[in-house]
Design a protein around this motif. Structure first.
Motif, PDB file in Angstrom:
ATOM      1  N   LEU A 176       0.831  -1.214   0.000  1.00  0.00           N
ATOM      2  CA  LEU A 176       0.000   0.000   0.000  1.00  0.00           C
ATOM      3  C   LEU A 176       0.863   1.260   0.000  1.00  0.00           C
ATOM      4  N   HIS A 177       1.983   1.218   0.696  1.00  0.00           N
ATOM      5  CA  HIS A 177       2.857   2.396   0.755  1.00  0.00           C
ATOM      6  C   HIS A 177       3.446   2.696  -0.625  1.00  0.00           C
ATOM      7  N   THR A 178       3.878   1.657  -1.318  1.00  0.00           N
ATOM      8  CA  THR A 178       4.410   1.858  -2.669  1.00  0.00           C
ATOM      9  C   THR A 178       3.324   2.341  -3.617  1.00  0.00           C
ATOM     10  N   MET A 179       2.113   1.789  -3.490  1.00  0.00           N
ATOM     11  CA  MET A 179       1.002   2.249  -4.320  1.00  0.00           C
ATOM     12  C   MET A 179       0.702   3.718  -4.050  1.00  0.00           C
ATOM     13  N   LEU A 180       0.722   4.110  -2.783  1.00  0.00           N
ATOM     14  CA  LEU A 180       0.439   5.504  -2.420  1.00  0.00           C
ATOM     15  C   LEU A 180       1.478   6.450  -3.024  1.00  0.00           C
ATOM     16  N   LEU A 181       2.720   6.056  -3.000  1.00  0.00           N
ATOM     17  CA  LEU A 181       3.773   6.896  -3.580  1.00  0.00           C
ATOM     18  C   LEU A 181       3.623   7.013  -5.090  1.00  0.00           C
ATOM     19  N   SER A 182       3.171   5.937  -5.727  1.00  0.00           N
ATOM     20  CA  SER A 182       3.041   5.971  -7.184  1.00  0.00           C
ATOM     21  C   SER A 182       1.844   6.803  -7.655  1.00  0.00           C
ATOM     22  N   ILE A 183       0.831   7.007  -6.797  1.00  0.00           N
ATOM     23  CA  ILE A 183      -0.329   7.805  -7.211  1.00  0.00           C
ATOM     24  C   ILE A 183      -0.286   9.225  -6.637  1.00  0.00           C
ATOM     25  N   LYS A 184       0.835   9.575  -6.022  1.00  0.00           N
ATOM     26  CA  LYS A 184       0.930  10.887  -5.394  1.00  0.00           C
ATOM     27  C   LYS A 184       0.773  12.011  -6.419  1.00  0.00           C
ATOM     28  N   LEU A 185       1.470  11.913  -7.532  1.00  0.00           N
ATOM     29  CA  LEU A 185       1.392  12.952  -8.561  1.00  0.00           C
ATOM     30  C   LEU A 185       0.041  12.969  -9.273  1.00  0.00           C
ATOM     31  N   PRO A 186      -0.470  11.814  -9.769  1.00  0.00           N
ATOM     32  CA  PRO A 186      -1.797  11.879 -10.406  1.00  0.00           C
ATOM     33  C   PRO A 186      -2.904  12.326  -9.461  1.00  0.00           C
ATOM     34  N   ALA A 187      -2.804  11.990  -8.168  1.00  0.00           N
ATOM     35  CA  ALA A 187      -3.819  12.449  -7.214  1.00  0.00           C
ATOM     36  C   ALA A 187      -3.777  13.963  -7.060  1.00  0.00           C
ATOM     37  N   LYS A 188      -2.600  14.533  -7.209  1.00  0.00           N
ATOM     38  CA  LYS A 188      -2.453  15.989  -7.131  1.00  0.00           C
ATOM     39  C   LYS A 188      -3.149  16.681  -8.287  1.00  0.00           C
ATOM     40  N   VAL A 189      -3.368  15.958  -9.371  1.00  0.00           N
ATOM     41  CA  VAL A 189      -4.098  16.501 -10.525  1.00  0.00           C
ATOM     42  C   VAL A 189      -5.587  16.180 -10.425  1.00  0.00           C
ATOM     43  N   VAL A 190      -5.905  14.999  -9.929  1.00  0.00           N
ATOM     44  CA  VAL A 190      -7.305  14.564  -9.892  1.00  0.00           C
ATOM     45  C   VAL A 190      -8.129  15.401  -8.917  1.00  0.00           C
ATOM     46  N   LEU A 191      -7.605  15.662  -7.722  1.00  0.00           N
ATOM     47  CA  LEU A 191      -8.388  16.385  -6.709  1.00  0.00           C
ATOM     48  C   LEU A 191      -8.815  17.776  -7.165  1.00  0.00           C
ATOM     49  N   PRO A 192      -7.924  18.621  -7.712  1.00  0.00           N
ATOM     50  CA  PRO A 192      -8.397  19.925  -8.215  1.00  0.00           C
ATOM     51  C   PRO A 192      -9.406  19.793  -9.350  1.00  0.00           C
ATOM     52  N   LEU A 193      -9.219  18.801 -10.230  1.00  0.00           N
ATOM     53  CA  LEU A 193     -10.168  18.628 -11.332  1.00  0.00           C
ATOM     54  C   LEU A 193     -11.540  18.205 -10.820  1.00  0.00           C
ATOM     55  N   VAL A 194     -11.571  17.368  -9.765  1.00  0.00           N
ATOM     56  CA  VAL A 194     -12.858  16.990  -9.169  1.00  0.00           C
ATOM     57  C   VAL A 194     -13.541  18.215  -8.568  1.00  0.00           C
ATOM     58  N   ALA A 195     -12.774  19.041  -7.858  1.00  0.00           N
ATOM     59  CA  ALA A 195     -13.347  20.261  -7.265  1.00  0.00           C
ATOM     60  C   ALA A 195     -13.872  21.204  -8.343  1.00  0.00           C
ATOM     61  N   LEU A 196     -13.114  21.375  -9.410  1.00  0.00           N
ATOM     62  CA  LEU A 196     -13.554  22.250 -10.496  1.00  0.00           C
ATOM     63  C   LEU A 196     -14.796  21.698 -11.188  1.00  0.00           C
TER      64      LEU A 196
END
Length: 358
Positions: A45-65
């Motif tokens: 899970l820790h490795t998975m979390l690190l690998s989605i750190k950058l795409p999650a940084k893009v997904v969250l603002p797009l969801v809010a918008l």
């Protein structure tokens, strides 16, 4: 000027967007730090979390918008185009996130089972399953993401409806064209689950000896002993017979065959084999023996069995034993090396018979 700005119908949605984007980034930062700390004891899970750190940084603002644009009035100018563009970006980012999550989880599973150990059978099993299943899942996710993006265009939906109207003919053509693709996809799933082969397995395929270097979505790369690469489709390992020398473990029983004259005494050979095998660093200490396994009209076939911890060591051990036996026989018993006998008394009679007129 300020009154005109406040009266603009876009003022409210834009202000909400300017607040939502930094807020979503702050949530991403705080939530990421918390989750990293919580999942530190779970490597996958820790490795998975690190690998989605950058795409999650893009997904969250797009969801809010997207939530803000959906809440804006429908009669707002260009709001439909903004919603569509934001939706496309959100689908692309979500696909990126999903692919990163699958790849990260697979890499985390691989890290939990290191392969740099003597008995790495379990590690190779996990590595093969993780890599093959991750690539298959990522292919499905990319196709699904592309399909969702196309379905947001009205023109694409009309094309899809017209294609469905002629689904009979198109289905037959597409099925014939995509048969190799689906066959390899199904073969990849069978290899990942049943595992007739794994990464780093030692195989004998098409008369070639080598190790499985790569298993991807369509083919397997076999690294031959002389550094050539044999490329085979995934379906080959489901439909064709082959040898797997490391199916259950990496330990192997190697065999060496030599031929000697019937006058060769076996006791000195057995003693020499014992000396050679026990002195060889490749021998794992499990087993060795010498037996006469066949007899022809000219020579006897002598077989030596010896064990090693891996296929590479077994090959080197066989060469060591073979060279040692040949050297011993050349040095101590050269008269009993294989030879061709003939009867000297019958030779003149045979020659004379050949010269008589017929």
């Amino acid at each position: 000027m300020m009154k005109e700005l406040l009266a603009n119908p876009w003022f409210g949605p834009l202000v909400a967007a300017l607040i939502a984007v930094p807020l979503s980034l702050l949530i991403h930062r705080i939530g990421g730090m918390v989750l990293e700390r919580v999942t530190r004891s779970v490597p996958a899970l820790h490795t998975m979390l690190l690998s989605i750190k950058l795409p999650a940084k893009v997904v969250l603002p797009l969801v809010a918008l997207q939530l803000i644009w959906q809440a804006a009035p429908d009669d707002l100018r260009f709001v439909g185009n903004v919603r569509h563009l934001n939706g496309l970006l959100l689908i692309a980012a979500a696909t990126w996130l999903a692919v990163g999550a699958v790849s990260g989880f697979a890499e985390g599973m691989v890290k939990q089972h290191p392969s740099d150990v003597r008995d790495n059978l379990e590690a190779r099993r996990v590595l093969t399953q993780a890599r093959v299943l991750a690539r298959t899942a990522n292919s499905v996710l990319l196709v699904a993401g592309g399909a969702l993006m196309l379905m947001t265009f009205p023109g694409a939906r009309q094309v899809g409806a017209s294609l469905l109207a002629s689904a009979g003919v198109i289905g037959i053509v597409a099925g014939l064209a995509a048969k190799p693709v689906f066959s390899n996809l199904i073969a990849g799933l069978q290899i990942a689950l049943a595992q007739p082969i794994r990464l780093d397995d030692v195989l004998v395929v098409e008369g070639e000896w080598g190790r499985v270097e790569e298993i991807n979505g369509t083919f397997v790369v076999l690294r031959i002993w002389d550094d050539r690469r044999l490329i085979l489709p995934l379906t080959y390992f489901i439909e064709q017979p082959f040898q797997n020398w490391t199916r259950h473990d990496s330990q192997l029983l190697g065999s060496v065959f030599v031929f000697a004259d019937y006058g060769m005494p076996l006791a000195p050979l057995r003693a020499e084999v014992e000396r050679i095998v026990k002195a060889a660093p490749e021998w794992d200490g499990r087993f060795f023996n010498l037996r006469v396994t066949d007899a022809t009209e000219r020579t006897m076939q002598i077989r030596v069995l010896c064990t090693a911890a891996s296929s590479a060591l077994a090959f080197d051990l066989r060469c060591t034993v073979r060279e040692g036996l040949i050297d011993f026989m050349q040095r101590e018993y050269p008269q009993f090396l294989p030879k061709v006998r003939f009867d000297s008394e019958s030779e003149p009679r045979a020659a004379a018979g050949a010269m008589e007129p017929r």
